[in-house]
Design a protein around this motif. Structure first.
Motif, PDB file in Angstrom:
ATOM      1  N   ARG A 127      27.051   6.513 -12.308  1.00  0.00           N
ATOM      2  CA  ARG A 127      27.179   7.714 -13.147  1.00  0.00           C
ATOM      3  C   ARG A 127      26.505   8.915 -12.486  1.00  0.00           C
ATOM      4  N   ARG A 128      27.147  10.066 -12.641  1.00  0.00           N
ATOM      5  CA  ARG A 128      26.566  11.320 -12.182  1.00  0.00           C
ATOM      6  C   ARG A 128      26.698  12.335 -13.316  1.00  0.00           C
ATOM      7  N   ALA A 135      26.401  16.516 -21.184  1.00  0.00           N
ATOM      8  CA  ALA A 135      27.622  15.966 -21.770  1.00  0.00           C
ATOM      9  C   ALA A 135      28.733  15.837 -20.732  1.00  0.00           C
ATOM     10  N   HIS A 136      28.567  16.502 -19.584  1.00  0.00           N
ATOM     11  CA  HIS A 136      29.551  16.420 -18.502  1.00  0.00           C
ATOM     12  C   HIS A 136      29.163  15.258 -17.596  1.00  0.00           C
ATOM     13  N   VAL A 137      29.848  14.142 -17.738  1.00  0.00           N
ATOM     14  CA  VAL A 137      29.490  12.926 -17.010  1.00  0.00           C
ATOM     15  C   VAL A 137      30.653  12.487 -16.127  1.00  0.00           C
ATOM     16  N   PHE A 138      30.341  12.150 -14.883  1.00  0.00           N
ATOM     17  CA  PHE A 138      31.343  11.687 -13.929  1.00  0.00           C
ATOM     18  C   PHE A 138      30.887  10.345 -13.354  1.00  0.00           C
ATOM     19  N   HIS A 139      31.729   9.774 -12.494  1.00  0.00           N
ATOM     20  CA  HIS A 139      31.391   8.496 -11.883  1.00  0.00           C
ATOM     21  C   HIS A 139      31.899   8.494 -10.445  1.00  0.00           C
ATOM     22  N   VAL A 140      31.102   7.920  -9.566  1.00  0.00           N
ATOM     23  CA  VAL A 140      31.465   7.953  -8.145  1.00  0.00           C
ATOM     24  C   VAL A 140      32.738   7.178  -7.849  1.00  0.00           C
ATOM     25  N   GLU A 141      33.129   6.264  -8.751  1.00  0.00           N
ATOM     26  CA  GLU A 141      34.339   5.467  -8.539  1.00  0.00           C
ATOM     27  C   GLU A 141      35.379   5.657  -9.629  1.00  0.00           C
ATOM     28  N   TYR A 142      34.946   5.627 -10.887  1.00  0.00           N
ATOM     29  CA  TYR A 142      35.890   5.606 -11.999  1.00  0.00           C
ATOM     30  C   TYR A 142      36.315   6.986 -12.492  1.00  0.00           C
ATOM     31  N   GLU A 146      36.438  16.696  -8.724  1.00  0.00           N
ATOM     32  CA  GLU A 146      37.341  17.206  -7.696  1.00  0.00           C
ATOM     33  C   GLU A 146      36.602  17.482  -6.389  1.00  0.00           C
ATOM     34  N   ALA A 147      35.382  17.988  -6.503  1.00  0.00           N
ATOM     35  CA  ALA A 147      34.540  18.224  -5.322  1.00  0.00           C
ATOM     36  C   ALA A 147      33.287  17.383  -5.469  1.00  0.00           C
ATOM     37  N   ALA A 148      32.952  16.617  -4.442  1.00  0.00           N
ATOM     38  CA  ALA A 148      31.805  15.716  -4.504  1.00  0.00           C
ATOM     39  C   ALA A 148      30.529  16.458  -4.886  1.00  0.00           C
ATOM     40  N   GLY A 149      29.849  15.939  -5.919  1.00  0.00           N
ATOM     41  CA  GLY A 149      28.574  16.500  -6.315  1.00  0.00           C
ATOM     42  C   GLY A 149      28.647  17.757  -7.152  1.00  0.00           C
ATOM     43  N   VAL A 150      29.872  18.165  -7.560  1.00  0.00           N
ATOM     44  CA  VAL A 150      30.039  19.409  -8.310  1.00  0.00           C
ATOM     45  C   VAL A 150      30.790  19.127  -9.617  1.00  0.00           C
ATOM     46  N   CYS A 151      30.251  19.630 -10.728  1.00  0.00           N
ATOM     47  CA  CYS A 151      30.868  19.437 -12.041  1.00  0.00           C
ATOM     48  C   CYS A 151      32.186  20.186 -12.131  1.00  0.00           C
ATOM     49  N   ASP A 152      33.245  19.501 -12.534  1.00  0.00           N
ATOM     50  CA  ASP A 152      34.553  20.129 -12.707  1.00  0.00           C
ATOM     51  C   ASP A 152      34.547  21.177 -13.816  1.00  0.00           C
ATOM     52  N   VAL A 153      33.677  21.011 -14.802  1.00  0.00           N
ATOM     53  CA  VAL A 153      33.707  21.861 -15.989  1.00  0.00           C
ATOM     54  C   VAL A 153      33.020  23.205 -15.747  1.00  0.00           C
ATOM     55  N   CYS A 154      31.809  23.158 -15.162  1.00  0.00           N
ATOM     56  CA  CYS A 154      31.027  24.395 -15.053  1.00  0.00           C
ATOM     57  C   CYS A 154      30.527  24.696 -13.644  1.00  0.00           C
ATOM     58  N   GLY A 155      30.791  23.788 -12.697  1.00  0.00           N
ATOM     59  CA  GLY A 155      30.344  24.015 -11.330  1.00  0.00           C
ATOM     60  C   GLY A 155      28.903  23.648 -11.084  1.00  0.00           C
ATOM     61  N   GLN A 160      22.116  11.833 -10.198  1.00  0.00           N
ATOM     62  CA  GLN A 160      21.907  10.529 -10.817  1.00  0.00           C
ATOM     63  C   GLN A 160      20.603  10.570 -11.605  1.00  0.00           C
ATOM     64  N   ARG A 161      20.685  10.300 -12.894  1.00  0.00           N
ATOM     65  CA  ARG A 161      19.465  10.278 -13.704  1.00  0.00           C
ATOM     66  C   ARG A 161      18.562   9.154 -13.215  1.00  0.00           C
ATOM     67  N   PRO A 162      17.242   9.368 -13.244  1.00  0.00           N
ATOM     68  CA  PRO A 162      16.315   8.327 -12.760  1.00  0.00           C
ATOM     69  C   PRO A 162      16.548   6.969 -13.409  1.00  0.00           C
ATOM     70  N   ASP A 163      16.855   6.961 -14.717  1.00  0.00           N
ATOM     71  CA  ASP A 163      17.068   5.695 -15.423  1.00  0.00           C
ATOM     72  C   ASP A 163      18.342   4.983 -14.988  1.00  0.00           C
ATOM     73  N   ASP A 164      19.224   5.699 -14.280  1.00  0.00           N
ATOM     74  CA  ASP A 164      20.479   5.096 -13.823  1.00  0.00           C
ATOM     75  C   ASP A 164      20.371   4.489 -12.427  1.00  0.00           C
TER      76      ASP A 164
END
Length: 217
Positions: A127-128, A135-142, A146-155, A160-164
């Motif tokens: 999870r990223r 609330a904007h959550v992505f996944h490295v596989e699933y 569109e651009a690695a490391g960048v939120c599609d919604v707001c840029g 990765q959260r520490p707990d993840d």
């Protein structure tokens, strides 16, 4: 119907609970919601829970049980409910049984969402989350952006959260196996458990759960 939903972290309990509760027209009661509601409303139980949490301590079972019983006393739960995250251990399960028996009711079923441990780790550790809006959550596989490391919604930056982190996920799984998994055997002795394979699309898992509940009815 009166249902308990069980499963390891990353099994999709929250997602499935929301869909099942809607399909069954019963309230979805999660431990997280109980804590947030009691703390925000400043109830006595909420104050007790916050004191433990602020001190970095675990909230005692009696506080969690008290919150759950207060919630189950509310009118919308009279015709049924779906519990998500409670009971968390055998002691809480026994307390729930005592509460239900005192009210002349019982559970209709316990749904055990089954996911292989390696899949759980992959789901959570991949999870990223957007730094600007969690609330904007992505996944490295699933669910890749569109651009690695960048939120599609707001840029915003995805991180990765520490707990993840994988080591934290495996520790959470150890806690689940040690503390929560025993309630599955506890409920199996009552003939209540239906094991639901939780791999696949959300709608497919929901359908398996609904089919299992119809068999119980």
């Amino acid at each position: 119907m009166r249902i308990v939903l069980v499963g390891p972290p990353g099994a999709g309990k929250g997602t499935q609970a929301a869909y099942l509760a809607k399909n069954l027209s019963i309230p979805h009661i999660s431990t997280g919601d109980l804590f947030r509601a009691n703390i925000s409303q400043g109830t006595e139980l909420g104050k007790q829970a916050k004191a433990y949490m602020d001190a970095g301590d675990l909230v005692p079972d009696e506080v969690t049980i008290g919150m759950a019983e207060d919630r189950l006393d509310q009118s919308d739960a009279a015709g049924g409910f779906l519990l998500d995250g409670f009971p968390r251990n055998v002691g809480q399960a026994q307390a729930l049984d005592a509460y239900l028996a005192a009210h002349g009711i019982r559970l209709d079923g316990v749904l055990d969402l089954e996911v292989p441990e390696d899949e759980v780790v992959k789901r959570i550790a991949g999870r990223r989350v957007c730094r600007n809006d969690s609330a904007h959550v992505f996944h490295v596989e699933y669910n890749q952006p569109e651009a690695a490391g960048v939120c599609d919604v707001c840029g915003g930056e995805l991180y990765q959260r520490p707990d993840d982190a994988e080591d934290k996920v495996r520790n959470r799984l150890d806690v689940y196996h040690r503390e929560t998994e025993p309630i599955i055997d506890y409920y199996k002795q009552q003939g209540l458990v239906q094991t639901i394979p939780a791999l696949g699309k959300v709608a497919e898992v929901t359908q398996r759960a609904m089919d299992a509940l119809r068999r119980e009815a």
